[in-house]
Design an enzyme around this catalytic site. Structure first.
Site, short mmCIF file in Angstrom:
data_model
loop_
_atom_site.label_atom_id
_atom_site.label_comp_id
_atom_site.label_asym_id
_atom_site.label_seq_id
_atom_site.Cartn_x
_atom_site.Cartn_y
_atom_site.Cartn_z
CD GLU A 238 0.65 10.19 -2.98
OE1 GLU A 238 0.62 8.80 -2.49
OE2 GLU A 238 -0.49 11.22 -3.63
CD1 TRP B 260 0.14 13.47 -0.53
CD2 TRP B 260 -0.23 13.48 1.68
NE1 TRP B 260 -0.35 14.25 -0.67
CE2 TRP B 260 -1.38 14.58 1.00
CE3 TRP B 260 -0.82 13.78 2.63
CZ2 TRP B 260 -2.00 15.26 1.45
CZ3 TRP B 260 -1.52 14.38 3.44
CH2 TRP B 260 -2.68 15.13 2.66
CD1 TRP C 153 -15.83 6.90 17.83
CD2 TRP C 153 -16.71 7.03 15.87
NE1 TRP C 153 -15.07 7.67 17.63
CE2 TRP C 153 -15.22 7.32 16.35
CE3 TRP C 153 -16.77 7.19 14.83
CZ2 TRP C 153 -14.61 8.63 14.89
CZ3 TRP C 153 -16.50 7.80 13.19
CH2 TRP C 153 -15.19 8.07 13.62
CG ASN D 223 -2.93 5.65 -1.50
OD1 ASN D 223 -2.98 5.21 -0.13
ND2 ASN D 223 -3.20 6.48 -1.74
CD1 TRP E 174 -10.99 8.31 14.06
CD2 TRP E 174 -8.64 7.18 13.92
NE1 TRP E 174 -9.74 8.52 14.94
CE2 TRP E 174 -9.66 8.60 15.58
CE3 TRP E 174 -7.61 6.51 13.88
CZ2 TRP E 174 -8.01 8.71 15.86
CZ3 TRP E 174 -6.30 6.84 14.45
CH2 TRP E 174 -7.19 8.18 15.90
CD1 TRP F 162 -6.20 3.60 8.92
CD2 TRP F 162 -8.53 3.43 8.68
NE1 TRP F 162 -7.21 2.02 8.65
CE2 TRP F 162 -8.16 2.68 8.59
CE3 TRP F 162 -9.59 4.43 9.19
CZ2 TRP F 162 -8.83 1.22 7.97
CZ3 TRP F 162 -10.31 3.27 8.48
CH2 TRP F 162 -9.96 1.83 7.55
#
Length: 436
Positions: A259, A262, A291, A326, A344, A367
């Site tokens: 993590e 990341w 969208w 998360n 998004w 996102w």
């Protein structure tokens, strides 16, 4: 004006006196060090919520630092204003020879730092900046051809292969605290004087729960329990050292270390692919998606009244606490972009307003991952089923009952859209764009 030359240590996302890269270099520069923090009006003026707990968190961290400095006869110099104007004033009050600070990779920060560096250098000083909030940055972990990675797994392998004790070593700042400029104590501006109000709720602890980290692999996806560290806000504002955390936690659980990797990965992406910091999709073709952007449906998503209990629980937790688990972040992001076909960027902006641990690089990366438009993203045809996610991660409905107690009653809204219909619609819209 102080008669002798000084170095300024400009704190931003590194609100601690221990194991701080730029502070170490400032304290060993041979100049008396003035610790400075600026409540930046370019940021604060855009915050609509005057009870924004991130400002309160920063203020509390500065008070802690001030207590430490007062014990050694120094003081924080905390200003409120626009950085260029603040530095113009600092140059009148101090003979600023050097400014030390740590890297900030966000788009606004890059512009701000370039402007301040130009001011300092234009006055005969020098501007020095260092890596502090990540283990590896920019081009330190790259492919064999020197190009940046865009897929996490090979990046993480190279990250781990590159890691050695040098990168996790702490900066021994305490040994040099005598280099802080001795000054009469300066009062910190109050939250009220900054235009913000105190909420006075406790913040997550910065202490690492080693037992939690040991169990992290098994518990991290269960939102009804405290299975994650809640250290995000401390990493965001640098009240803990990423080096210390990686050193301690990495020895306990590799999944937890992943993590942190990341986090480095998304900061590396932001540094090497600046378009993601300008509101653009990492994969340009995704900017062509049509969208729906229904404002009424977006409002229901924000309020947590979509009729999907796991989605609504996440949004209500976020609105009430500034935190969202998360796993649930992935569920609500997938729902907004794929079930509702809402851009998004709308969700990214809402999280930016609400998350106590908001970090531009990670928020943008998360996102775009959910929407399919990012690096190493979920494929566009992967649409989370909220019911299956609930069965898997909240089977006893403990999390849902905590945040949506009325979900079994007549007053709870019907689903805003039927899942199978929404999935089919999403695949049609995405594929129509991406298969051109």
């Amino acid at each position: 004006m102080h008669s002798s030359p000084v170095a300024i240590m400009w704190f931003r996302r590194d609100l601690r006196l221990k194991d701080n890269a730029a502070l170490y270099h400032a304290l060993t520069s041979g100049l008396p060090v003035v610790p400075v923090f600026i409540f930046d009006r370019n940021i604060l003026d855009d915050l609509e919520d005057k009870s924004d707990r991130r400002v309160e968190f920063i203020h509390a961290a500065l008070m802690e630092m001030q207590d430490e400095l007062l014990k050694i006869g120094s003081t924080m110099d905390v200003r409120y204003g626009f950085p260029k104007e603040v530095y113009a004033q600092l140059l009148k009050e101090y003979k600023v020879q050097k400014v030390y600070t740590n890297h900030d990779y966000e788009p606004y920060a890059q512009e701000r730092d370039a402007e301040v560096a130009a001011i300092i250098e234009g006055n005969g000083g020098s501007f020095h900046h260092f890596k502090d909030q990540v283990i590896f940055e920019k081009g330190e972990v790259v492919k064999d051809d020197g190009k940046p990675y865009t897929v996490f797994t090979p990046y993480s392998r190279r990250w781990k292969a590159t890691l050695n004790e040098f990168y996790l070593k702490s900066y021994p700042t305490e040994k040099y605290f005598g280099a802080f400029l001795k000054q009469v104590p300066r009062a910190l501006p109050s939250l009220d004087s900054l235009g913000f109000q105190e909420v006075a709720k406790p913040f997550p602890s910065r202490e690492l729960d080693e037992e939690l980290v040991r169990k992290y692999s098994d518990q991290r996806d269960i939102p009804s329990i405290q299975g994650t560290s809640r250290l995000g806000v401390h990493l965001r504002f640098g009240t803990i050292s990423i080096r210390e955390l990686a050193r301690r936690a990495g020895a306990l659980n590799e999944t937890f270390l992943n993590e942190l990797i990341w986090r480095d990965f998304y900061h590396m992406i932001l540094a090497n692919f600046p378009q993601v910091g300008k509101g653009m999709a990492f994969k340009p073709e995704y900017d062509q998606i049509k969208w729906r952007n229904d404002e009424g449906e977006f409002r229901r998503w924000c309020e947590g009244t979509t009729g999907y209990p796991i989605v609504d629980a996440g949004m209500r937790e976020l609105n009430a606490t500034g935190f969202m688990h998360n796993r649930v972040r992935m569920i609500v992001a997938s729902f907004l972009t794929k079930h509702l076909l809402i851009d998004w960027r709308w969700g990214e902006a809402y999280f930016a307003k609400k998350l106590l641990d908001f970090d531009f690089a990670a928020n943008n990366g998360g996102w775009q991952w959910a929407a399919g438009s990012g690096c190493d993203a979920a494929p566009y045809f992967r649409v989370f089923n909220p019911y299956l996610q609930t069965q898997k991660f909240d089977p006893k409905l403990q999390y849902i009952r905590q945040w949506v107690p009325e979900f079994e009653g007549f007053g709870y809204p019907k689903p805003i859209v039927e899942h199978d219909f929404a999935r089919k619609r999403c695949l049609e819209v995405y594929s129509a764009t991406l298969k051109r």
